[in-house]
Write a protein that holds these residues in place. Sequence first.
Motif, mmCIF file in Angstrom:
data_model
loop_
_atom_site.group_PDB
_atom_site.id
_atom_site.type_symbol
_atom_site.label_atom_id
_atom_site.label_comp_id
_atom_site.label_asym_id
_atom_site.label_seq_id
_atom_site.Cartn_x
_atom_site.Cartn_y
_atom_site.Cartn_z
ATOM 1 N N ASN A 50 56.202 -27.973 -6.859
ATOM 2 C CA ASN A 50 55.760 -27.194 -8.014
ATOM 3 C C ASN A 50 54.251 -27.327 -8.149
ATOM 4 O O ASN A 50 53.697 -28.408 -7.952
ATOM 5 C CB ASN A 50 56.455 -27.690 -9.283
ATOM 6 C CG ASN A 50 55.952 -26.996 -10.538
ATOM 7 O OD1 ASN A 50 55.092 -27.531 -11.230
ATOM 8 N ND2 ASN A 50 56.467 -25.824 -10.814
ATOM 9 N N GLU A 51 53.593 -26.232 -8.494
ATOM 10 C CA GLU A 51 52.135 -26.215 -8.526
ATOM 11 C C GLU A 51 51.552 -27.131 -9.592
ATOM 12 O O GLU A 51 50.392 -27.547 -9.489
ATOM 13 C CB GLU A 51 51.627 -24.771 -8.725
ATOM 14 C CG GLU A 51 52.256 -24.020 -9.901
ATOM 15 C CD GLU A 51 51.496 -24.210 -11.198
ATOM 16 O OE1 GLU A 51 50.278 -24.448 -11.147
ATOM 17 O OE2 GLU A 51 52.129 -24.106 -12.262
ATOM 18 N N GLU A 52 52.321 -27.472 -10.602
ATOM 19 C CA GLU A 52 51.834 -28.355 -11.648
ATOM 20 C C GLU A 52 52.177 -29.819 -11.371
ATOM 21 O O GLU A 52 51.364 -30.715 -11.584
ATOM 22 C CB GLU A 52 52.434 -27.942 -12.996
ATOM 23 C CG GLU A 52 51.999 -28.816 -14.162
ATOM 24 C CD GLU A 52 52.540 -28.324 -15.486
ATOM 25 O OE1 GLU A 52 51.929 -28.664 -16.513
ATOM 26 O OE2 GLU A 52 53.579 -27.611 -15.499
ATOM 27 N N GLU A 70 55.986 -21.818 -9.393
ATOM 28 C CA GLU A 70 55.129 -21.772 -10.579
ATOM 29 C C GLU A 70 56.009 -21.382 -11.748
ATOM 30 O O GLU A 70 56.608 -20.299 -11.747
ATOM 31 C CB GLU A 70 53.991 -20.768 -10.429
ATOM 32 C CG GLU A 70 53.103 -20.701 -11.677
ATOM 33 C CD GLU A 70 51.998 -19.673 -11.572
ATOM 34 O OE1 GLU A 70 51.899 -18.817 -12.463
ATOM 35 O OE2 GLU A 70 51.234 -19.731 -10.582
ATOM 36 N N ARG A 92 55.948 -21.317 -15.871
ATOM 37 C CA ARG A 92 55.286 -21.517 -17.163
ATOM 38 C C ARG A 92 55.986 -20.781 -18.293
ATOM 39 O O ARG A 92 55.575 -20.886 -19.446
ATOM 40 C CB ARG A 92 53.824 -21.089 -17.065
ATOM 41 C CG ARG A 92 53.058 -21.880 -16.005
ATOM 42 C CD ARG A 92 51.578 -21.633 -16.029
ATOM 43 N NE ARG A 92 50.909 -22.371 -14.951
ATOM 44 C CZ ARG A 92 49.597 -22.444 -14.814
ATOM 45 N NH1 ARG A 92 48.815 -21.836 -15.684
ATOM 46 N NH2 ARG A 92 49.074 -23.141 -13.819
ATOM 47 N N GLN A 146 60.169 -16.931 -15.815
ATOM 48 C CA GLN A 146 59.705 -17.461 -14.527
ATOM 49 C C GLN A 146 60.665 -18.512 -13.997
ATOM 50 O O GLN A 146 60.925 -18.584 -12.794
ATOM 51 C CB GLN A 146 58.315 -18.084 -14.681
ATOM 52 C CG GLN A 146 57.160 -17.144 -14.453
ATOM 53 C CD GLN A 146 55.839 -17.905 -14.396
ATOM 54 O OE1 GLN A 146 55.553 -18.754 -15.230
ATOM 55 N NE2 GLN A 146 55.028 -17.595 -13.403
ATOM 56 N N GLU A 170 62.335 -18.249 -10.402
ATOM 57 C CA GLU A 170 62.011 -19.242 -9.392
ATOM 58 C C GLU A 170 63.241 -20.045 -8.976
ATOM 59 O O GLU A 170 63.375 -20.422 -7.805
ATOM 60 C CB GLU A 170 60.911 -20.173 -9.903
ATOM 61 C CG GLU A 170 59.540 -19.516 -10.017
ATOM 62 C CD GLU A 170 58.894 -19.289 -8.661
ATOM 63 O OE1 GLU A 170 59.458 -18.509 -7.853
ATOM 64 O OE2 GLU A 170 57.824 -19.873 -8.404
#
Length: 252
Positions: free
Chosen positions: A67-69, A90, A92, A96, A100
Amino acid sequence: MTRTVRRVVSLVPSLTEAVAATGPELLVGATDWCSRPPGLDVVRVRGTKNPDLERIAALHPDLVIANEEENRSADLAALRGAGAEVLVTEIRTLPQAFAELDRVLTAGCGLPRPAWLDEAEDAWSALRPVADATAVVPVWRRPWMVLGRDTFAGDVLARLGVRNAYAGHAERYPRAGIGELNEPGRADLVVLPDEPYRFTADDGPEAFPGLPAALVSGRHLTWYGPSLTEAPTVLGAVLAAALSGPPTAPPA
């Protein structure tokens, strides 16, 4: 993806639970923080921020889920450099999350779309807000940090009728002094999850005298996976109870 996926390493606790609930035979590695499902028996590869890259490579995964975070781009680049296929999500907002999860499980892992994902979408589409309130949502203490803009948890709360007092902040997880968080008129409620900082009845509410405190499950507030099926009911009940009860008592 065109190749068959038989070995998956997950670097995100909520995605680990999602894969385990849908195709448990695929999981060969997960982080030390991947606590669901209980008794998960796979190779542990340290944390989300400091994964053991050599151990992951030794597992010869067909796919690494990230995960990008939660995961560092340098670690993901190193995994790709070692020849691993890395799928980065991603997430948020709630829509999403649903999109995802479908991508990870069907396009990424080659699994059939699970029934629990349809059940989760149905649960949220049928939801009616349980509140009309503004909240501060701390995620850390010493120093105090709160939810800011563009966060999955903030979107979840908004759908339940709880507006994030810092939703318009320039940062996603701003620091704020406790005096600022308690300014009159800033919020009607404080929402205290049990992760990443473990707020409890004895650690958190006392810092917000005069505000009702909702102690919520971090898994239901911040995880995207099978927990989404019950999250509207679980979170809604806690928020409604906090708003209908007495405010937090001032410290003695």
